[in-house]
Write an enzyme that holds these catalytic residues in place. Structure first.
Site, PDB file in Angstrom:
ATOM      1  N   CYS A   1     -10.418 -24.792 -21.580  1.00 52.76           N
ATOM      2  CA  CYS A   1     -11.086 -23.724 -21.179  1.00 52.76           C
ATOM      3  C   CYS A   1     -11.755 -23.945 -19.887  1.00 52.76           C
ATOM      4  O   CYS A   1     -11.339 -24.238 -18.763  1.00 52.76           O
ATOM      5  CB  CYS A   1     -11.882 -23.265 -22.226  1.00 52.76           C
ATOM      6  SG  CYS A   1     -12.656 -21.512 -21.921  1.00 52.76           S
TER       7      CYS A   1
ATOM      8  N   HIS B   1      -8.609 -22.116 -26.473  1.00 51.41           N
ATOM      9  CA  HIS B   1      -9.176 -23.292 -27.233  1.00 51.41           C
ATOM     10  C   HIS B   1      -7.950 -23.479 -28.484  1.00 51.41           C
ATOM     11  O   HIS B   1      -8.136 -23.092 -29.516  1.00 51.41           O
ATOM     12  CB  HIS B   1     -10.235 -22.780 -28.015  1.00 51.41           C
ATOM     13  CG  HIS B   1     -11.553 -22.558 -26.700  1.00 51.41           C
ATOM     14  ND1 HIS B   1     -12.338 -23.626 -26.787  1.00 51.41           N
ATOM     15  CD2 HIS B   1     -11.814 -21.412 -26.289  1.00 51.41           C
ATOM     16  CE1 HIS B   1     -13.140 -23.111 -25.842  1.00 51.41           C
ATOM     17  NE2 HIS B   1     -12.546 -21.969 -25.263  1.00 51.41           N
TER      18      HIS B   1
ATOM     19  N   GLU C   1      -8.054 -26.131 -30.302  1.00 52.78           N
ATOM     20  CA  GLU C   1      -8.797 -26.731 -31.282  1.00 52.78           C
ATOM     21  C   GLU C   1      -8.926 -25.899 -32.706  1.00 52.78           C
ATOM     22  O   GLU C   1      -8.943 -26.303 -33.826  1.00 52.78           O
ATOM     23  CB  GLU C   1      -9.923 -27.282 -30.979  1.00 52.78           C
ATOM     24  CG  GLU C   1     -11.049 -26.576 -30.754  1.00 52.78           C
ATOM     25  CD  GLU C   1     -11.036 -26.150 -29.137  1.00 52.78           C
ATOM     26  OE1 GLU C   1     -12.075 -25.678 -28.706  1.00 52.78           O
ATOM     27  OE2 GLU C   1     -10.007 -26.115 -28.479  1.00 52.78           O
TER      28      GLU C   1
END
Length: 543
Positions: free
Chosen positions: A381, A515, A517
């Site tokens: 990001c 993102h 994750e």
């Protein structure tokens, strides 16, 4: 009809209700049941999107674009069930819904009150979209006795009566503190907490007792007697060596058996625990280790990067290595200039997402170090945006490159995105719009370059990832950045929004606007994190 498990907490906060809910859901899922977990937060914010990470930890974003509590990350990581907007509701959102209805005249002139209007709205959220589920686990945030949570406790009291006592149970997570001076575990706080909950009309069926010392049978019997539950329903919950050891630990203590017994289910198959045995084996028995430097601005509170931390651990599991994470304050690099000394021991450098100018020059300097020293680099990001600004300044000759997020600039390599396409059509945003809920949020598709590094990592040219940001890399600088060696290897399907950049002349240099994750799980590590840690393993052998 779905069965409901209401989870409350007492004595103190931070007892791990979210992890308990996730672990219980995983155990029920391992027995073949369909589960979903929901979180009810008593605070008056509509969602955590505008809250400081230091106040609330990370904001967990769902596929459908909801900004939610970080506990939903635990839920997804432990069950693999994608969370939805309907799985997290706050007092703020409840009251917003009620006020909107009142202004429209939906209540036909009635006096709007906590009972029945607020409690009915809470029950609506609890029961929505549950037809195909076996169990719905509803975690009530906060601590029993807090004034903010009273409407939620009342709502679950009502709901237990409405669905039938055979279809709803209450699990209360409490603390049994150890007093070192006396050498004793004390049960009185648990007794008072249960009494408080019972006074509100909710009698717990199961008590999960957090304690740092083994809970003797005599103390379990004492708790059972004073709290009006059977002894077997008093479940000890000692600290675990890893969060991934918790499901097996709770199963050993009989939590899932007691939950099923409370529902009158006696013929359930035993849980298939092979997945969790393998996860724990990979975590506890690594065949090497690497050190990853995370250069961020919220490093004072690791919950601000909770999903990121877990995704790196998952990447380690995929490679059977231990991942040592060094949290490095980007702002400190700007103040004392010891960047090289801090980063040289790292086998990989990661610059995560964030908002605001503070620490940005330290992040840019970290990108430059990783690029020049050929250290594996992962930008997420804002980290990708910093990589583009670093590339513009140092390899594309655009010395004044910056982002409009930090103020006016003559070279807006990164700028505010004002419109973008979604499945619902064109979305528009103005500079003066509200901050809450006005970002590009949720899952968006991306097209990857045919021969790109990321395409080989994903094993596909089409991916979908979750976003949370207001600013985008300016496509007008694409040619200049690519001449400097930074390739745009992933774009939005319409070719307008840069999603991924990489450097082909670098061992591992990838920046992503989304993102990743948020979609990583211990039993299914995200391919970017697995590949990044694999590159760090190679780097460790060169150092």
């Amino acid at each position: 009809m779905a069965r409901y498990i209401f989870i409350t907490g007492g004595v103190v906060s931070s007892l791990g209700k979210g992890l308990m809910a996730a672990s219980l859901a995983a155990l029920l899922q391992a027995r073949g049941y369909k589960v979903r977990i929901r979180k009810f937060d008593p605070y008056l914010n509509v969602d955590p999107g505008t809250m400081s990470p230091y106040q609330h930890g990370e904001v967990y974003v769902t596929d459908d674009g909801a900004e939610t509590d970080l506990d939903l990350g635990h839920y997804e990581r432990f069950t693999g069930v994608s969370a939805r907007q309907s799985d997290n509701v706050t007092s703020g959102r409840i009251y917003q819904t009620i006020i909107q209805r009142e202004r429209r005249g939906d209540y036909l002139g009635a006096t709007v009150q906590v009972i029945p209007h607020v409690t009915d709205a809470i029950k609506e959220f609890a029961t929505a979209d549950t037809d195909d589920l076996d169990f719905v686990l509803c975690e009530i945030g906060g601590t029993v006795g807090d004034i903010e949570s009273l409407p939620f406790i009342e709502a679950i009291r009502q709901l237990r009566n409405e669905v039938g006592r055979e279809n709803a149970i209450s699990v209360h997570v409490t603390l049994v503190p150890y007093i070192a001076a006396a050498g004793e575990l004390k049960t009185k706080p648990t007794q008072h907490s249960v009494r408080e909950l019972a006074s509100l009309g909710v009698q717990p069926d199961i008590l999960l007792c957090r304690c740092e010392k083994p809970l003797p049978d005599s103390e379990r019997a004492k708790i059972a007697q004073f709290c009006n539950v059977c002894k077997e329903a008093v479940i000890p919950a000692l600290d675990a060596s890893s969060i991934y050891a918790v499901p097996a630990q709770y199963h050993k203590e009989g939590l899932d058996d007691e939950v099923l017994r409370a529902f009158g289910i006696t013929d359930a198959p035993p849980p298939a625990m092979a997945r969790w045995v393998d996860i724990l084996d990979r975590f506890q028995n690594p065949e090497g280790e690497v050190t990853i430097g995370v250069v961020g601005k919220y490093v004072g509170l690791q919950d601000a990067y909770k999903s990121l931390h877990e995704a790196l651990v998952h990447g380690g599991m995929a490679n059977r290595v231990k991942v040592n994470i060094k949290w490095l304050d980007a702002e400190m690099f700007e103040m004392n200039g010891d960047l090289a000394a801090q980063l040289e021991p790292m086998h990989g450098i990661l610059v995560p997402g964030g908002f605001g100018e503070r620490g940005s020059e330290g992040k840019i300097a970290s990108v430059q170090f990783a690029r020049e020293q050929k250290v594996p680099f992962f930008g997420i990001c804002l980290g990708m945006q910093m990589a583009c600004i670093e590339g513009a300044r140092n390899t594309a000759g655009i010395k004044d490159a910056s982002t409009t997020e930090f103020g006016p600039t003559d070279e807006p390599v990164v700028g505010l995105i004002t419109e973008w396409m979604t499945k619902d059509g064109l979305q528009k945003r103005g500079i003066g719009d509200d901050l809450g809920g006005t970002m590009r949020l949720g899952a968006y598709p991306a097209k990857l370059g045919q021969n790109s590094h990321v395409a080989s990592v994903y094993g596909s040219n089409d991916v979908s990832e979750r976003h949370r940001h207001r600013y985008e890399v300016n496509g007008a600088y694409k040619d200049a950045l690519e001449k400097g060696g930074l390739i745009f290897s992933g774009m939005s399907p319409d070719g307008t929004l840069p999603e991924i950049v990489e450097r082909p002349d670098h061992p591992w240099f990838i920046g992503v606007q989304f993102h990743p994750e948020l979609k990583s799980k211990p039993f299914d590590p995200h391919p970017l994190f697995a590949s990044f840690i694999a590159a760090a393993v190679k780097q460790s052998r060169l150092v």
